[in-house]
Scaffold this motif. Structure first.
Motif, short mmCIF file in Angstrom:
data_model
loop_
_atom_site.label_atom_id
_atom_site.label_comp_id
_atom_site.label_asym_id
_atom_site.label_seq_id
_atom_site.Cartn_x
_atom_site.Cartn_y
_atom_site.Cartn_z
N VAL A 147 0.82 -1.21 0.00
CA VAL A 147 0.00 0.00 0.00
C VAL A 147 0.85 1.26 0.00
CG1 VAL A 147 -0.22 0.07 2.53
CG2 VAL A 147 -1.99 1.14 1.09
N PHE A 148 2.04 1.21 0.60
CA PHE A 148 2.90 2.38 0.63
C PHE A 148 3.69 2.58 -0.66
CE2 PHE A 148 2.29 1.32 5.13
CZ PHE A 148 1.84 2.54 5.61
N ASP A 149 3.63 1.61 -1.57
CA ASP A 149 4.37 1.68 -2.83
C ASP A 149 3.46 1.91 -4.03
OD1 ASP A 149 6.76 1.16 -1.48
OD2 ASP A 149 6.54 -1.01 -1.72
N LEU A 173 -1.65 14.93 -11.79
CA LEU A 173 -1.48 13.89 -10.77
C LEU A 173 -2.11 14.42 -9.50
CD1 LEU A 173 2.16 12.48 -11.09
CD2 LEU A 173 0.03 11.19 -11.23
N GLU A 174 -3.22 13.82 -9.10
CA GLU A 174 -3.93 14.31 -7.92
C GLU A 174 -3.25 13.87 -6.63
OE1 GLU A 174 -6.29 16.36 -8.43
OE2 GLU A 174 -7.96 15.57 -9.60
N HIS A 175 -3.37 14.69 -5.62
CA HIS A 175 -2.92 14.40 -4.25
C HIS A 175 -1.62 13.59 -4.21
CE1 HIS A 175 -5.02 10.72 -5.27
NE2 HIS A 175 -6.22 11.17 -4.93
N ILE A 176 -0.55 14.12 -4.79
CA ILE A 176 0.71 13.38 -4.79
C ILE A 176 1.21 13.23 -3.35
CG2 ILE A 176 1.32 14.03 -7.14
CD1 ILE A 176 3.41 15.96 -5.92
N THR A 177 1.91 12.12 -3.12
CA THR A 177 2.32 11.79 -1.75
C THR A 177 3.79 11.39 -1.63
OG1 THR A 177 1.73 9.45 -1.95
CG2 THR A 177 -0.01 10.95 -1.24
N THR A 178 4.51 11.33 -2.74
CA THR A 178 5.86 10.78 -2.68
C THR A 178 6.89 11.68 -3.34
OG1 THR A 178 5.55 9.60 -4.78
CG2 THR A 178 5.00 8.39 -2.75
N GLU A 179 8.13 11.48 -2.92
CA GLU A 179 9.25 12.16 -3.54
C GLU A 179 9.33 11.81 -5.02
OE1 GLU A 179 14.03 12.72 -2.58
OE2 GLU A 179 12.96 10.96 -1.82
N GLU A 180 9.03 10.56 -5.37
CA GLU A 180 9.08 10.13 -6.76
C GLU A 180 8.07 10.90 -7.62
OE1 GLU A 180 10.60 6.68 -4.29
OE2 GLU A 180 8.98 8.14 -4.14
N ALA A 181 6.87 11.10 -7.11
CA ALA A 181 5.86 11.84 -7.87
C ALA A 181 6.28 13.29 -8.06
CB ALA A 181 4.51 11.77 -7.17
N ALA A 182 6.82 13.89 -7.01
CA ALA A 182 7.29 15.27 -7.12
C ALA A 182 8.38 15.38 -8.19
CB ALA A 182 7.80 15.75 -5.77
N GLN A 183 9.26 14.40 -8.23
CA GLN A 183 10.35 14.44 -9.20
C GLN A 183 9.85 14.24 -10.62
OE1 GLN A 183 13.42 15.42 -8.87
NE2 GLN A 183 13.76 15.07 -11.06
N VAL A 184 8.87 13.37 -10.81
CA VAL A 184 8.31 13.15 -12.14
C VAL A 184 7.72 14.46 -12.68
CG1 VAL A 184 6.37 12.07 -13.36
CG2 VAL A 184 7.88 10.68 -11.96
N VAL A 185 6.99 15.18 -11.84
CA VAL A 185 6.39 16.44 -12.28
C VAL A 185 7.48 17.47 -12.56
CG1 VAL A 185 4.81 18.29 -11.66
CG2 VAL A 185 4.25 15.94 -11.05
N ARG A 186 8.46 17.55 -11.70
CA ARG A 186 9.52 18.55 -11.88
C ARG A 186 10.38 18.29 -13.11
NH1 ARG A 186 12.36 20.69 -6.42
NH2 ARG A 186 12.64 22.47 -7.81
N LEU A 221 -6.58 7.89 1.22
CA LEU A 221 -5.91 7.26 0.09
C LEU A 221 -5.65 8.32 -0.97
CD1 LEU A 221 -7.86 3.89 -0.20
CD2 LEU A 221 -5.50 4.20 0.54
N PRO A 222 -4.41 8.42 -1.46
CA PRO A 222 -3.24 7.64 -1.06
C PRO A 222 -2.88 7.87 0.41
CG PRO A 222 -2.82 8.81 -3.12
CD PRO A 222 -4.09 9.36 -2.55
N ILE A 223 -2.37 6.83 1.03
CA ILE A 223 -2.07 6.85 2.45
C ILE A 223 -0.87 7.77 2.73
CG2 ILE A 223 -0.43 4.92 2.43
CD1 ILE A 223 -2.08 3.82 4.89
N LEU A 224 -0.80 8.30 3.95
CA LEU A 224 0.36 9.09 4.35
C LEU A 224 1.64 8.26 4.22
CD1 LEU A 224 -1.05 10.77 7.61
CD2 LEU A 224 -1.00 11.73 5.31
N LYS A 225 2.72 8.93 3.86
CA LYS A 225 3.97 8.22 3.59
C LYS A 225 5.06 8.58 4.59
CE LYS A 225 2.44 6.35 -0.33
NZ LYS A 225 1.20 7.05 -0.63
N GLY A 263 -12.93 1.11 8.40
CA GLY A 263 -13.16 2.54 8.28
C GLY A 263 -12.93 3.07 6.88
N CYS A 264 -13.70 4.10 6.52
CA CYS A 264 -13.61 4.71 5.20
C CYS A 264 -12.33 5.54 5.07
CB CYS A 264 -14.79 5.64 4.96
SG CYS A 264 -16.39 4.84 5.01
N ALA A 265 -11.80 5.59 3.84
CA ALA A 265 -10.65 6.45 3.54
C ALA A 265 -11.15 7.84 3.20
CB ALA A 265 -9.85 5.87 2.37
N GLY A 266 -10.53 8.85 3.80
CA GLY A 266 -10.92 10.22 3.49
C GLY A 266 -10.79 11.12 4.69
#
Length: 354
Positions: A147-149, A173-186, A221-225, A263-266
């Motif tokens: 789930v964290f990956d 890319l909605e609600h990005i949560t990772t360093e990898e996502a930030a780098q892809v956008v940059r 979701l995405p879960i905190l990292k 429990g619900c995600a949100g």
């Protein structure tokens, strides 16, 4: 130290309003501060047609409190067999501002989502041709993926082929949560890739979910990292980079549903989102860049003008209530409920007449 900051009225580029009594209860927390919001379509049944979106927009507008100047921007829920002509018609008639892609099973009410990217290729071709943005819940739903990956795997397996196969498609890319996502956008300089970031992913890492027990109101979701990911998100959010903009992903659920055995995600953060963002930018020494993130970058990406009216944030303690009451006795627990936040939001001021 800055104790007062006035910015253009912000917009929320990722918002869940639900429907009925919940819609009527939660909408004022957004409409009182935000000029526009990109409204998510994952109702039951989903908002997948022009007629459904037009009717939902009418219900939202009917629930806007008197005096609030607020415009909902509607999205189409992308299904495996969504007709391209339906998206084209909704875009041409000014009903659909964007299309939302949920991988099937990724999050709340995503059971009607996309099971295979090949099945939506005709819709994506149409969107690319007419300049209609695609909003991605960027998580793999492969049960073998931790789930964290899930976000990092989605970037590699789904996003990169998507960007290659549809080179003119605008993507958020909605609600990005990772360093990898930030780098892809940059690393993308085409101008067609953007990202939203939530207040919870800027303020907390995954330890918050497990502090002295299970904390269901930190489950989203995405879960905190990990902390390194949170720090990477703060860096890009506060950098002034125009590819990153505000999207709360505020997602209300009745407290009993959050605190159940499944429990619900949100996270319902609309009441405290702006105070939370101000806290993050203040701690980073970047209050002068909050306006770009909250009020300018999103409109620029979507080809819209910024709001002309303004909103003021004041450095002053504010107690956050533990519950927001719903009709019938239920309640929603707001983000940071039961705590004190260091910023207050003053109502938006109309722009002076020209």
């Amino acid at each position: 130290m800055t104790d007062l900051i006035t910015i253009r009225r912000p917009d929320d580029w990722h918002l869940h309003l639900r429907d009925g009594d919940v819609l009527a209860t939660v909408l004022p927390y957004t409409s009182g501060s935000f000029g526009r919001a990109m409204v998510m379509p994952n109702l039951q049944p989903p908002v997948a047609t022009v007629e459904a979106a037009r009717a939902y927009r009418a219900r939202i507008l009917a629930a806007v409190p008197a005096g609030d100047r607020f415009m909902p921007l509607m999205t189409a829920y992308l299904c495996d067999h969504t007709p391209p002509d339906e998206l084209r018609r909704g875009h041409e008639e000014g009903v659909f501002s964007a299309v939302k892609l949920y991988p099937s099973g990724a999050t709340t009410h995503s059971e009607f989502g996309v099971t295979d990217m090949a099945k939506v290729a005709p819709a994506l071709e149409c969107m690319q041709a007419i300049g209609m943005p695609l909003l991605l819940h960027g998580e793999s739903t492969d049960p073998a993926v931790d789930v964290f990956d899930r976000e990092a795997v989605f970037l590699e397996r789904t996003l990169q082929p998507l960007l290659r196969d549809f080179p003119a498609l605008k993507v958020v890319l909605e609600h990005i949560t990772t360093e990898e996502a930030a780098q892809v956008v940059r690393s993308d300089h085409s101008g067609r890739l953007g990202a939203t970031i939530t207040p919870q992913h800027l303020l907390f890492n995954r330890n918050a979910i497990f502090t002295q027990g299970i904390r269901p109101h930190f489950y989203c979701l995405p879960i905190l990292k990990r902390e390194r990911h949170r720090l990477a998100l703060i860096q890009v959010a506060t950098s002034g980079d125009a590819r990153f903009f505000l999207g709360t992903d505020s997602a209300p659920h009745a407290r009993a549903l959050k605190e159940s055995a499944c429990g619900c995600a949100g996270i319902f953060n609309a009441p405290t989102a702006l105070a939370a963002y101000a806290t993050v930018f203040d701690q980073a020494g970047a209050l002068d860049r909050l306006e770009a993130f909250a009020s300018l970058n999103g409109p620029r990406f979507y080809g819209l003008s910024p709001n002309e009216d303004t909103l003021t944030l004041l450095r002053a303690p504010q107690a956050v209530p533990d519950n927001v009451a719903l009709p019938g006795g239920a309640a929603i627990h707001p983000f940071l409920g039961g705590s004190t936040v260091p910023w207050q939001v003053r109502p938006a001021r109309p722009a002076a007449p020209h």
